[in-house]
Design a protein around this motif. Structure first.
Motif, short mmCIF file in Angstrom:
data_model
loop_
_atom_site.label_atom_id
_atom_site.label_comp_id
_atom_site.label_asym_id
_atom_site.label_seq_id
_atom_site.Cartn_x
_atom_site.Cartn_y
_atom_site.Cartn_z
N ALA A 93 0.82 -1.22 0.00
CA ALA A 93 0.00 0.00 0.00
C ALA A 93 0.85 1.27 0.00
O ALA A 93 0.45 2.29 -0.56
N LEU A 94 2.03 1.22 0.61
CA LEU A 94 2.89 2.40 0.67
C LEU A 94 3.43 2.80 -0.71
O LEU A 94 3.87 3.93 -0.89
N ARG A 95 3.37 1.90 -1.67
CA ARG A 95 3.81 2.24 -3.03
C ARG A 95 2.98 3.36 -3.64
O ARG A 95 3.45 4.09 -4.50
N ASN A 96 1.73 3.49 -3.20
CA ASN A 96 0.81 4.49 -3.75
C ASN A 96 0.64 5.71 -2.85
O ASN A 96 -0.28 6.49 -3.03
N VAL A 97 1.54 5.86 -1.88
CA VAL A 97 1.49 6.99 -0.97
C VAL A 97 2.66 7.92 -1.31
O VAL A 97 3.81 7.48 -1.35
N ALA A 98 2.34 9.17 -1.56
CA ALA A 98 3.37 10.15 -1.92
C ALA A 98 3.92 10.82 -0.66
O ALA A 98 3.36 10.71 0.43
N SER A 99 5.02 11.52 -0.82
CA SER A 99 5.63 12.26 0.27
C SER A 99 4.62 13.26 0.84
O SER A 99 3.94 13.96 0.11
N GLY A 100 4.49 13.27 2.15
CA GLY A 100 3.54 14.15 2.82
C GLY A 100 2.19 13.51 3.07
O GLY A 100 1.36 14.06 3.78
N GLU A 101 1.96 12.34 2.49
CA GLU A 101 0.70 11.63 2.69
C GLU A 101 0.90 10.49 3.69
O GLU A 101 2.03 10.08 3.95
N SER A 102 -0.21 9.99 4.22
CA SER A 102 -0.15 8.96 5.24
C SER A 102 -0.98 7.74 4.89
O SER A 102 -1.95 7.83 4.12
N LEU A 103 -0.59 6.62 5.47
CA LEU A 103 -1.31 5.35 5.34
C LEU A 103 -1.77 4.97 6.74
O LEU A 103 -0.99 4.99 7.69
N TYR A 104 -3.06 4.64 6.86
CA TYR A 104 -3.62 4.20 8.14
C TYR A 104 -3.70 2.68 8.12
O TYR A 104 -4.24 2.09 7.20
N VAL A 105 -3.10 2.05 9.13
CA VAL A 105 -3.06 0.59 9.22
C VAL A 105 -3.67 0.17 10.55
O VAL A 105 -3.34 0.74 11.60
N VAL A 106 -4.58 -0.81 10.49
CA VAL A 106 -5.10 -1.41 11.71
C VAL A 106 -4.85 -2.91 11.64
O VAL A 106 -4.92 -3.51 10.57
N ALA A 107 -4.52 -3.49 12.79
CA ALA A 107 -4.23 -4.92 12.86
C ALA A 107 -4.63 -5.44 14.23
O ALA A 107 -4.73 -4.66 15.19
N THR A 108 -4.86 -6.74 14.31
CA THR A 108 -5.18 -7.36 15.59
C THR A 108 -4.07 -8.31 16.06
O THR A 108 -4.09 -8.73 17.20
N ASP A 109 -3.13 -8.63 15.20
CA ASP A 109 -2.03 -9.51 15.57
C ASP A 109 -1.00 -8.70 16.36
O ASP A 109 -0.46 -7.71 15.86
N PRO A 110 -0.71 -9.09 17.62
CA PRO A 110 0.26 -8.34 18.43
C PRO A 110 1.64 -8.22 17.80
O PRO A 110 2.35 -7.25 18.05
#
Length: 152
Positions: free
Chosen positions: A78-95
């Motif tokens: 997913a980070l491949r499509n995020v430009a400088s200054g933009e953010s990626l929100y990630v949620v996970a349940t695996d510790p």
């Protein structure tokens, strides 16, 4: 006051219009689980007021229910499509995601590249039951906001 004390200012979050309405509502509902000292405002618009600090979420990785290393692998893609200054929100349940994603972001600071990753938010939430006791560990959600920064 010790030298290690820091004044923490919560982030203003802007959900970019590239997200579908469903994605915007899912992200907003998950972000509202975070304490108010992390996120002060969530707006579903590309118009940015003159407030600081700002997080512009372009995309989301929903790694809930996925075992290690899938949340990290989906994050890298997913980070491949995020430009400088933009953010990626990630949620996970695996510790294990917490250690994996934190280490991945730290590694970018040691590499010579065009962009580095800043782990803007690294927070865990545990829902509470009706009697105010913590719920099962499987209900724990790990929240990450990864911001791509310009290394220059």
């Amino acid at each position: 006051m010790s030298a290690e004390s820091h004044l923490y200012i919560p982030y203003h979050v802007y959900l970019q219009q590239t997200l579908s309405n469903t994605e915007q509502h899912t992200i907003a509902s998950l972000l509202r689980l975070l304490p108010t000292d992390c996120i002060s405002d969530i707006q579903m618009t590309d118009v940015i007021d003159d407030v600081q600090p700002i997080v512009r979420i372009k995309n989301m990785v929903d790694g809930r229910g996925l075992a290690c290393p899938m949340p990290l692998l989906k994050t890298k893609v997913a980070l491949r499509n995020v430009a400088s200054g933009e953010s990626l929100y990630v949620v996970a349940t695996d510790p294990n995601s917490q250690a994996d994603i934190t280490a991945f972001c730290q590694q970018t600071h040691q590499m010579d590249g065009d962009n580095q990753l800043l782990l803007t938010i690294n927070q865990m939430t545990k829902p509470q039951t009706a009697d105010n006791t913590l719920s099962e560990p499987s209900d724990t959600i790990f929240h990450f906001i990864i911001t791509k920064t310009d290394s220059n």
